[in-house]
Design a protein around this motif. Structure first.
Motif, PDB file in Angstrom:
ATOM      1  N   ALA A   1     -20.804  24.246  18.263  1.00 47.78           N
ATOM      2  CA  ALA A   1     -21.119  24.678  19.624  1.00 47.78           C
ATOM      3  C   ALA A   1     -22.314  25.631  19.636  1.00 47.78           C
ATOM      4  CB  ALA A   1     -19.903  25.349  20.256  1.00 47.78           C
ATOM      5  N   SER A   2     -22.328  26.551  18.666  1.00 51.98           N
ATOM      6  CA  SER A   2     -23.446  27.490  18.569  1.00 51.98           C
ATOM      7  C   SER A   2     -24.738  26.758  18.275  1.00 51.98           C
ATOM      8  CB  SER A   2     -23.168  28.521  17.467  1.00 51.98           C
ATOM      9  OG  SER A   2     -21.990  29.241  17.724  1.00 51.98           O
TER      10      SER A   2
ATOM     11  N   THR B   1     -28.530  14.092  20.403  1.00 48.45           N
ATOM     12  CA  THR B   1     -28.135  12.699  20.626  1.00 48.45           C
ATOM     13  C   THR B   1     -27.142  12.239  19.563  1.00 48.45           C
ATOM     14  OG1 THR B   1     -30.323  12.262  21.566  1.00 48.45           O
ATOM     15  CG2 THR B   1     -28.995  10.354  20.953  1.00 48.45           C
ATOM     16  N   MET B   2     -27.367  12.640  18.316  1.00 50.63           N
ATOM     17  CA  MET B   2     -26.441  12.330  17.234  1.00 50.63           C
ATOM     18  C   MET B   2     -25.049  12.888  17.544  1.00 50.63           C
ATOM     19  SD  MET B   2     -26.598  13.748  13.298  1.00 50.63           S
ATOM     20  CE  MET B   2     -26.195  15.444  13.820  1.00 50.63           C
ATOM     21  N   ASN B   3     -25.009  14.127  17.992  1.00 49.71           N
ATOM     22  CA  ASN B   3     -23.719  14.744  18.320  1.00 49.71           C
ATOM     23  C   ASN B   3     -23.040  14.044  19.497  1.00 49.71           C
ATOM     24  OD1 ASN B   3     -23.820  16.587  16.278  1.00 49.71           O
ATOM     25  ND2 ASN B   3     -24.252  18.366  17.564  1.00 49.71           N
ATOM     26  N   ALA B   4     -23.838  13.633  20.485  1.00 52.61           N
ATOM     27  CA  ALA B   4     -23.264  12.955  21.647  1.00 52.61           C
ATOM     28  C   ALA B   4     -22.624  11.630  21.243  1.00 52.61           C
ATOM     29  CB  ALA B   4     -24.347  12.717  22.699  1.00 52.61           C
ATOM     30  N   ALA B   5     -23.315  10.853  20.405  1.00 53.76           N
ATOM     31  CA  ALA B   5     -22.763   9.576  19.939  1.00 53.76           C
ATOM     32  C   ALA B   5     -21.531   9.810  19.071  1.00 53.76           C
ATOM     33  CB  ALA B   5     -23.829   8.815  19.144  1.00 53.76           C
ATOM     34  N   ASP B   6     -21.586  10.827  18.225  1.00 54.16           N
ATOM     35  CA  ASP B   6     -20.450  11.167  17.365  1.00 54.16           C
ATOM     36  C   ASP B   6     -19.241  11.555  18.218  1.00 54.16           C
ATOM     37  OD1 ASP B   6     -18.666  12.677  15.523  1.00 54.16           O
ATOM     38  OD2 ASP B   6     -20.313  12.431  14.109  1.00 54.16           O
TER      39      ASP B   6
ATOM     40  N   PHE C   1     -18.850  20.352  21.619  1.00 53.13           N
ATOM     41  CA  PHE C   1     -20.167  19.842  22.021  1.00 53.13           C
ATOM     42  C   PHE C   1     -20.505  20.253  23.455  1.00 53.13           C
ATOM     43  CE2 PHE C   1     -17.955  17.067  19.065  1.00 53.13           C
ATOM     44  CZ  PHE C   1     -18.851  17.003  18.004  1.00 53.13           C
ATOM     45  N   PRO C   2     -20.781  21.555  23.660  1.00 54.15           N
ATOM     46  CA  PRO C   2     -21.023  22.046  25.026  1.00 54.15           C
ATOM     47  C   PRO C   2     -22.296  21.515  25.670  1.00 54.15           C
ATOM     48  CG  PRO C   2     -21.533  23.746  23.412  1.00 54.15           C
ATOM     49  CD  PRO C   2     -20.891  22.622  22.664  1.00 54.15           C
ATOM     50  N   VAL C   3     -23.261  21.047  24.884  1.00 47.61           N
ATOM     51  CA  VAL C   3     -24.515  20.534  25.430  1.00 47.61           C
ATOM     52  C   VAL C   3     -24.552  19.013  25.378  1.00 47.61           C
ATOM     53  CG1 VAL C   3     -27.035  20.519  25.209  1.00 47.61           C
ATOM     54  CG2 VAL C   3     -25.759  22.631  24.773  1.00 47.61           C
TER      55      VAL C   3
END
Length: 433
Positions: free
Chosen positions: A109-110, A166-171, A188-190
């Motif tokens: 998150a940070s 984008t990687m985090n969003a797909a994950d 994943f706050p963003v």
């Protein structure tokens, strides 16, 4: 297994190539003369913590300072996740630190919040260069490459941060679909706001996640090896540069030991000057005559232009630009390094820092006011190079303006800059009470 091999080869190649470039830069810096800057270590640690880590001189200009703080803190901390990516890449794991549970969620998150702040800062910097066209980003020294270099690095940062989010969003979306090894881990706050923009098929999501993962890490490897060729090498050198910075008062000039010994010998016939190991030059004509801290300063210069923007000589239209002094010194040092690579030590290409890179008009335009050294956000000292070039012109060549030669003669003969005899110095008081 093939992916692990490709990753390991890429990682080792990037590390080896970076080490080779760093070795060359250290070699080039060591071309300079030795100087002792290891005194007062407690003060030096404090200066490094305040100036390099604390960004104390950056925030003198609040907008640039705050945005730079976003980029600096964000980019440094976000790259802590590179450690996880490297382990995952070598061993074929996925989010290996997810066992940290709540702390791992806090970290991710940070990282995401910092990535967003980096994007904001970088976009502001791009606008300042491309839209608002700040004056200090221009100048005769700011040719096509320096301007392009700044833009390239900002675009790279935008792409790396975008790939990370984008990687985090797909994950995250694959986690919600309980797909394969994408265990629920992280917060994943963003990137959660990007989820609805992604496709719903798992195959497409895996392709996006893996594609961004590879782009992000290979981009970091490429970025690492771009740094030694870029002004952004200050990301690394800012820390030693501030640690080894001059702690003396800015108005205090250094004395040349060889000259001091000559004066002592004239004043005291019993004084025996130490035998010099090598015949040294008075002042500096080329980079070999400068000390290694001055050469490290040249590699550390960020080309931000704060020094030139406060230079009174530059403001009145004179040719001097302290930023150009540092850039020219670095360019000459790079040229000397390439000559060593191609022809070995001792090769003379017929060029020198003075005249071929820095003109006489530039060094004599300086008022020695120290505004440039005060303004530099990482304690670079252009004035010390200017003074050493002047020393060479005066003491080795006697090549100065007639007015200065007259002043030197008056000081030698009369003990003052004026042409009057010392016996007449109080004539102005005759007839007064």
């Amino acid at each position: 297994m093939i992916a692990q091999i490709i990753f390991t080869v890429a990682f080792l190649s990037a590390a080896v190539f970076f080490a080779i470039q760093i070795k060359k830069i250290i070699r080039n810096i060591n071309i300079g003369k030795d100087i002792n800057r290891s005194d007062r270590p407690a003060e030096r640690w404090a200066v490094m913590a305040k100036v390099a880590m604390g960004q104390s001189k950056m925030v003198v200009r609040p907008v640039a300072g705050i945005m730079h703080l976003f980029v600096y803190v964000g980019f440094i901390i976000i790259n802590l996740e590179v450690l996880e990516i490297i382990i995952d890449g070598i061993f074929g794991t996925h989010r290996i630190f997810s066992f940290l549970g709540g702390f791992y969620s806090f970290l991710i998150a940070s990282f995401e919040i910092l990535a967003l702040l980096v994007l904001v800062g970088v976009l502001v910097f791009l606008a300042r260069r491309l839209v608002f066209g700040l004056k200090r980003f221009s100048g005769i020294e700011m040719t096509a490459w320096p301007k392009s270099d700044a833009i390239y690095i900002l675009i790279i940062e935008v792409l790396l941060m975008s790939a990370f989010l984008t990687m985090n969003a797909a994950d995250y979306k694959l986690q919600m679909l309980n797909f394969d090894h994408y265990v629920k881990a992280g917060a994943f706050p963003v990137s959660q706001f990007l989820v609805n923009l992604l496709p719903n098929t798992t195959s497409a999501l895996v392709l996006i996640e893996r594609g961004c993962w590879w782009f992000h890490i290979l981009g970091i490897f490429a970025f690492l090896n771009y740094l030694p060729f870029s002004k952004h090498f200050h990301i690394i050198l800012a820390f030693p540069n501030t640690w080894y910075s001059n702690l003396n008062a800015k108005g205090r000039f250094s004395n040349m030991e060889s000259v001091t010994n000559e004066v002592k010998a004239m004043l005291d016939p019993s004084f025996t000057p130490p035998v010099a190991e090598e015949i040294s030059r008075f002042g500096a004509k080329d980079v070999q005559d400068l000390n290694w801290v001055q050469l490290m300063n040249a590699y550390t210069c960020t080309e931000c232009g704060r020094c030139t923007s406060v230079c009174p000589a530059n403001q009145t239209g004179k040719l001097l630009s302290p930023r150009k002094i540092m850039m020219d010194t670095r360019d000459r040092l790079e040229e000397v390094g390439k000559n060593i690579d191609q022809h070995g030590k001792g090769y003379d290409d017929g060029k020198t820092l003075l005249d071929d890179f820095i003109s006489r008009e530039e060094i004599w335009a300086c008022t020695t006011c120290n505004a440039c050294t005060e303004a530099c956000p990482i304690n670079i000292d252009p004035l010390s190079i200017i003074v050493d070039l002047r020393r060479y012109a005066v003491m080795e060549e006697s090549n100065v303006a007639g007015s200065l030669n007259a002043m030197f003669s008056n000081i030698e003969n009369n003990g003052a800059p004026w042409k009057y005899s010392p016996a007449d110095r109080l004539n102005w008081a005759k007839g007064e009470d």
